[in-house]
Design a protein around this motif. Structure first.
Motif, PDB file in Angstrom:
ATOM      1  N   LEU A 300       1.286 -11.552   7.002  1.00  8.66           N
ATOM      2  CA  LEU A 300       1.761 -10.463   6.091  1.00  8.66           C
ATOM      3  C   LEU A 300       0.722  -9.313   6.180  1.00  8.66           C
ATOM      4  CD1 LEU A 300       1.983 -12.823   2.701  1.00  8.66           C
ATOM      5  CD2 LEU A 300       3.990 -11.666   4.045  1.00  8.66           C
ATOM      6  N   VAL A 301       1.378  -7.971   6.139  1.00  8.36           N
ATOM      7  CA  VAL A 301       0.545  -7.072   6.185  1.00  8.36           C
ATOM      8  C   VAL A 301       0.797  -5.921   5.170  1.00  8.36           C
ATOM      9  CG1 VAL A 301       0.171  -4.752   7.583  1.00  8.36           C
ATOM     10  CG2 VAL A 301       0.700  -6.981   8.729  1.00  8.36           C
ATOM     11  N   PHE A 302      -0.115  -5.502   4.430  1.00  9.28           N
ATOM     12  CA  PHE A 302       0.158  -4.556   3.303  1.00  9.28           C
ATOM     13  C   PHE A 302      -0.583  -3.111   3.310  1.00  9.28           C
ATOM     14  CE2 PHE A 302      -0.491  -9.234   1.735  1.00  9.28           C
ATOM     15  CZ  PHE A 302       0.760  -9.248   1.058  1.00  9.28           C
ATOM     16  N   SER A 303       0.277  -2.454   2.907  1.00  6.04           N
ATOM     17  CA  SER A 303      -0.498  -0.974   2.953  1.00  6.04           C
ATOM     18  C   SER A 303       0.083  -0.054   1.765  1.00  6.04           C
ATOM     19  CB  SER A 303      -0.043  -0.263   4.272  1.00  6.04           C
ATOM     20  OG  SER A 303       1.264   0.083   4.407  1.00  6.04           O
ATOM     21  N   ASN A 304      -0.462   1.079   1.429  1.00  6.73           N
ATOM     22  CA  ASN A 304       0.129   1.939   0.329  1.00  6.73           C
ATOM     23  C   ASN A 304      -0.241   3.384   0.630  1.00  6.73           C
ATOM     24  OD1 ASN A 304      -2.545   2.009  -0.210  1.00  6.73           O
ATOM     25  ND2 ASN A 304      -2.092   1.564  -2.583  1.00  6.73           N
ATOM     26  N   GLY A 305      -0.540   3.858   1.916  1.00  5.90           N
ATOM     27  CA  GLY A 305      -0.843   5.072   2.184  1.00  5.90           C
ATOM     28  C   GLY A 305      -2.252   5.503   2.002  1.00  5.90           C
ATOM     29  N   ARG A 306      -3.063   4.714   1.723  1.00 11.40           N
ATOM     30  CA  ARG A 306      -4.619   4.902   1.815  1.00 11.40           C
ATOM     31  C   ARG A 306      -5.113   3.629   2.055  1.00 11.40           C
ATOM     32  NH1 ARG A 306      -6.777   2.636  -2.735  1.00 11.40           N
ATOM     33  NH2 ARG A 306      -5.685   2.188  -4.733  1.00 11.40           N
ATOM     34  N   ALA A 307      -6.422   3.582   2.303  1.00  7.14           N
ATOM     35  CA  ALA A 307      -7.224   2.408   2.988  1.00  7.14           C
ATOM     36  C   ALA A 307      -7.422   1.508   1.589  1.00  7.14           C
ATOM     37  CB  ALA A 307      -8.629   2.971   3.174  1.00  7.14           C
ATOM     38  N   LEU A 308      -6.758   0.142   1.869  1.00 12.59           N
ATOM     39  CA  LEU A 308      -6.935  -0.814   1.009  1.00 12.59           C
ATOM     40  C   LEU A 308      -8.265  -1.656   1.210  1.00 12.59           C
ATOM     41  CD1 LEU A 308      -3.243  -2.058   1.060  1.00 12.59           C
ATOM     42  CD2 LEU A 308      -4.576  -1.034  -1.102  1.00 12.59           C
ATOM     43  N   ALA A 309      -8.879  -2.126   0.349  1.00 16.22           N
ATOM     44  CA  ALA A 309     -10.223  -2.887   0.597  1.00 16.22           C
ATOM     45  C   ALA A 309      -9.395  -4.308  -0.069  1.00 16.22           C
ATOM     46  CB  ALA A 309     -11.143  -2.635  -0.376  1.00 16.22           C
ATOM     47  N   PRO A 310     -10.385  -5.374   0.784  1.00 14.56           N
ATOM     48  CA  PRO A 310      -9.849  -6.840   0.302  1.00 14.56           C
ATOM     49  C   PRO A 310      -9.701  -6.978  -1.162  1.00 14.56           C
ATOM     50  CG  PRO A 310     -11.184  -6.838   2.187  1.00 14.56           C
ATOM     51  CD  PRO A 310     -11.189  -5.462   1.608  1.00 14.56           C
ATOM     52  N   GLY A 311     -10.544  -6.337  -2.035  1.00 16.99           N
ATOM     53  CA  GLY A 311     -10.541  -6.713  -3.523  1.00 16.99           C
ATOM     54  C   GLY A 311      -9.423  -5.770  -4.100  1.00 16.99           C
ATOM     55  N   ASP A 312      -8.765  -5.346  -3.591  1.00 16.26           N
ATOM     56  CA  ASP A 312      -7.543  -4.409  -4.114  1.00 16.26           C
ATOM     57  C   ASP A 312      -6.525  -5.107  -4.378  1.00 16.26           C
ATOM     58  OD1 ASP A 312      -9.143  -1.926  -3.981  1.00 16.26           O
ATOM     59  OD2 ASP A 312      -8.094  -1.338  -2.271  1.00 16.26           O
ATOM     60  N   THR A 325      -7.868 -10.029   5.106  1.00  8.44           N
ATOM     61  CA  THR A 325      -8.864  -9.283   5.650  1.00  8.44           C
ATOM     62  C   THR A 325      -8.411  -7.768   5.917  1.00  8.44           C
ATOM     63  OG1 THR A 325      -7.842 -10.099   7.742  1.00  8.44           O
ATOM     64  CG2 THR A 325      -9.531 -11.348   6.794  1.00  8.44           C
ATOM     65  N   ALA A 326      -9.537  -6.959   6.157  1.00  4.02           N
ATOM     66  CA  ALA A 326      -9.078  -5.600   6.659  1.00  4.02           C
ATOM     67  C   ALA A 326      -8.426  -5.507   7.904  1.00  4.02           C
ATOM     68  CB  ALA A 326     -10.291  -4.928   6.595  1.00  4.02           C
ATOM     69  N   GLY A 327      -7.309  -4.734   7.843  1.00  2.00           N
ATOM     70  CA  GLY A 327      -6.781  -4.262   9.315  1.00  2.00           C
ATOM     71  C   GLY A 327      -6.782  -2.962   9.712  1.00  2.00           C
ATOM     72  N   PRO A 328      -6.182  -2.718  10.965  1.00  2.00           N
ATOM     73  CA  PRO A 328      -6.155  -1.283  11.274  1.00  2.00           C
ATOM     74  C   PRO A 328      -5.376  -0.445  10.091  1.00  2.00           C
ATOM     75  CG  PRO A 328      -4.463  -2.599  12.638  1.00  2.00           C
ATOM     76  CD  PRO A 328      -5.438  -3.651  11.828  1.00  2.00           C
ATOM     77  N   GLY A 329      -5.807   0.870  10.151  1.00  2.00           N
ATOM     78  CA  GLY A 329      -4.918   1.908   9.409  1.00  2.00           C
ATOM     79  C   GLY A 329      -5.269   1.801   7.818  1.00  2.00           C
ATOM     80  N   GLY A 330      -6.388   0.970   7.625  1.00  4.76           N
ATOM     81  CA  GLY A 330      -6.571   0.775   6.209  1.00  4.76           C
ATOM     82  C   GLY A 330      -5.617  -0.197   5.614  1.00  4.76           C
TER      83      GLY A 330
END
Length: 403
Positions: A300-312, A325-330
């Motif tokens: 699963l890969v999550f993104s929302n147009g800005r950098a996501l941190a694991p706690g988000d 875990t943090a992946g490329p591109g935030g």
């Protein structure tokens, strides 16, 4: 660079024309191998690939199973060639080409992937051989790679049952000649030698390799059964990829809480939750003519147009917390690995229940009913399966945006 990247030539795949072994000038030392897919329609009489019984010289032989199978290979996960024999049988699929000097073929990549199933009487068999039918000093012979005397790409010696192995011929790999060769010195039938030995002795005018084949070989007890799969046979710049017709498809259904809008997935339940939470599922379905994937999983890969941190994000998959875990591109990524293992077979479905909670909901209402406040949470799901290593990408994915 992985084997899949190294072997694919996009232009050649798109063209999908010649099945002949390419000349070195067409490949080049650094060129990628051309990939040619072989489907079930390509096996049989007057087809590019001949089964044992399609060759008139084998009319007295008892054929085993020689078919394109859903059993997924470890590189493209789109099927493989199934070769299976019982007592007294043989199984082979051969592709004949224009003649090429053995020295030319020996200088190219010679490799294949092999899988041997454990069978009830299993100790008598070896594995399928990559073979080179050829003319040497005017005599016909078949050179067979000997996997039981080789080391695979992971450093494992010999044949390891119930796992995909990648074998590549090196300068010291042994090949067995089926017939005696009048070289100097002469090589009796059944001799094992590196290809360089054959290339030196088989250099007369008219000598050369006339194709390649996959053969269910046997050592020891000639009555022992052997159930094996092979794929990605590579010789002289061409990789032959045995493949079924269909491909699995995926869907993600995630619906957020406190919605006033109707559910857009009327055929599925749309649970309503509170705050920044969305719930639903990821589902992959295999068609009747698709591959059979072993021990599957989901990335699963999550993104929302800005950098996501694991706690988000907090994600629950099949009722259990999922480590992100943090992946490329935030992005944030997590892998779902079912225990016990789950296979995805043709006509089957593999489904993962999800609950996703965002600390600061990316779909917060912007005054237009929730459609224009933010970009939403983008979710991508990739189907993973076990090949020559656990949970490799299969190339099947799906995505959605929670708004």
């Amino acid at each position: 660079m992985n084997r899949l990247t190294a072997s694919v030539s996009a232009a050649a795949v798109a063209a999908g024309t010649s099945l002949a072994l390419l000349a070195p000038s067409a490949v080049g030392a650094a060129a990628a191998n051309v990939v040619q897919q072989v489907r079930a329609a390509g096996l049989g009489p007057w087809k590019p690939w001949l089964r044992l019984q399609d060759d008139q010289g084998n009319v007295k032989s008892s054929p085993g199973i020689q078919e394109v199978s859903p059993f997924a290979d470890p590189v493209r996960f789109n099927g493989s060639l199934h070769l299976s024999i019982a007592g007294g049988q043989q199984a082979r699929a051969a592709h004949y080409t224009a003649q090429v000097p053995l020295s030319t073929v020996a200088a190219s990549e010679l490799s294949y992937d092999s899988y041997v199933k454990t069978v009830e009487r299993g100790a008598g068999g070896t594995a399928a051989n990559l073979q080179l039918p050829m003319i040497c000093r005017g005599a016909f012979t078949t050179l067979s790679f000997q996997p039981q005397l080789a080391t695979d790409s992971r450093g494992r010696a010999g044949v390891v049952p119930d796992t995909w192995q990648h074998f590549e011929s090196t300068g010291t790999s042994l090949w067995r000649t089926s017939r005696a060769l009048p070289t100097d010195p002469a090589l009796p039938a059944g001799s094992d030698a590196p290809l360089s030995t054959y290339a030196t002795g088989c250099d007369a005018p008219g000598d050369g390799v006339i194709g390649l084949s996959a053969n269910a070989g046997r050592l020891g007890d000639v009555e022992a059964p052997l159930d094996t799969y092979v794929d990605n046979l590579t010789a002289n710049g061409t990789t032959y990829d045995f493949a079924v017709d269909g491909l699995a498809r995926g869907i993600i259904v995630l619906n957020r809480g406190n919605q006033d809008r109707p559910c857009h997935h009327a055929s599925h339940p749309c649970p309503r939750t509170q705050g920044g939470t969305a719930s639903g599922f990821v589902s992959f379905t295999g068609p009747a003519d698709g591959p059979g994937y072993r021990a599957v999983g989901t990335r699963l890969v999550f993104s929302n147009g800005r950098a996501l941190a694991p706690g988000d994000l907090t994600v629950t998959a099949n009722g259990r917390p999922l480590t992100l875990t943090a992946g490329p591109g935030g992005t944030l990524t997590g892998v779902v690995s079912p225990t016990p293992g789950v296979d995805l077979n043709p006509n089957g479905t593999y489904r993962t229940g999800l609950i996703v909670t965002h600390r600061e909901p990316p779909w917060r209402d912007g005054g237009d009913g929730g459609t224009g406040g933010r970009d939403g949470l983008k979710v991508r799901a990739e189907l993973l399966a076990t090949g020559d290593e656990p949970l490799r990408p299969t190339g099947v994915s799906t995505s959605t945006t929670v708004r």
